[in-house]
Design an enzyme around this catalytic site. Sequence first.
Site, PDB file in Angstrom:
ATOM      1  CB  THR A   1      -0.979   0.097   1.301  1.00  0.00           C
ATOM      2  OG1 THR A   1      -0.118   0.299   2.454  1.00  0.00           O
ATOM      3  CG2 THR A   1      -1.819  -1.221   1.591  1.00  0.00           C
ATOM      4  CB  CYS A   2       0.623   4.420  -1.334  1.00  0.00           C
ATOM      5  SG  CYS A   2       1.531   3.875  -2.958  1.00  0.00           S
ATOM      6  CB  SER A   3      -1.722   3.341   3.730  1.00  0.00           C
ATOM      7  OG  SER A   3      -2.371   3.404   5.000  1.00  0.00           O
TER       8      SER A   3
END
Length: 90
Positions: free
Chosen positions: A14-16
């Site tokens: 993810t880009c979280s």
Amino acid sequence: ALSWPSVREVVYSTCSVHCAENEAVVAAALETAEGWTLRPALPRWHRRGEAGAGLPAQLALACCRFCPREDLTAGFFVACFTRLARSVEE
């Protein structure tokens, strides 16, 4: 993807920076999909996953995180699922 019999590895990323979207998802997947564990993602990277959200410390160490301030990114998380040794149906 973890339910497909011939799959041996799955990468989740993810880009979280939020545990609810990272470690909690990994923990839930490991709880519901039998016969899977994690292998170290990007083993040379120093920032590892966070224990908690249902993910034990030992497995959190297999995950990898990039943080916006420290790593000058938008945030990134990766976990590499690997099927435990058993015969895989082709």
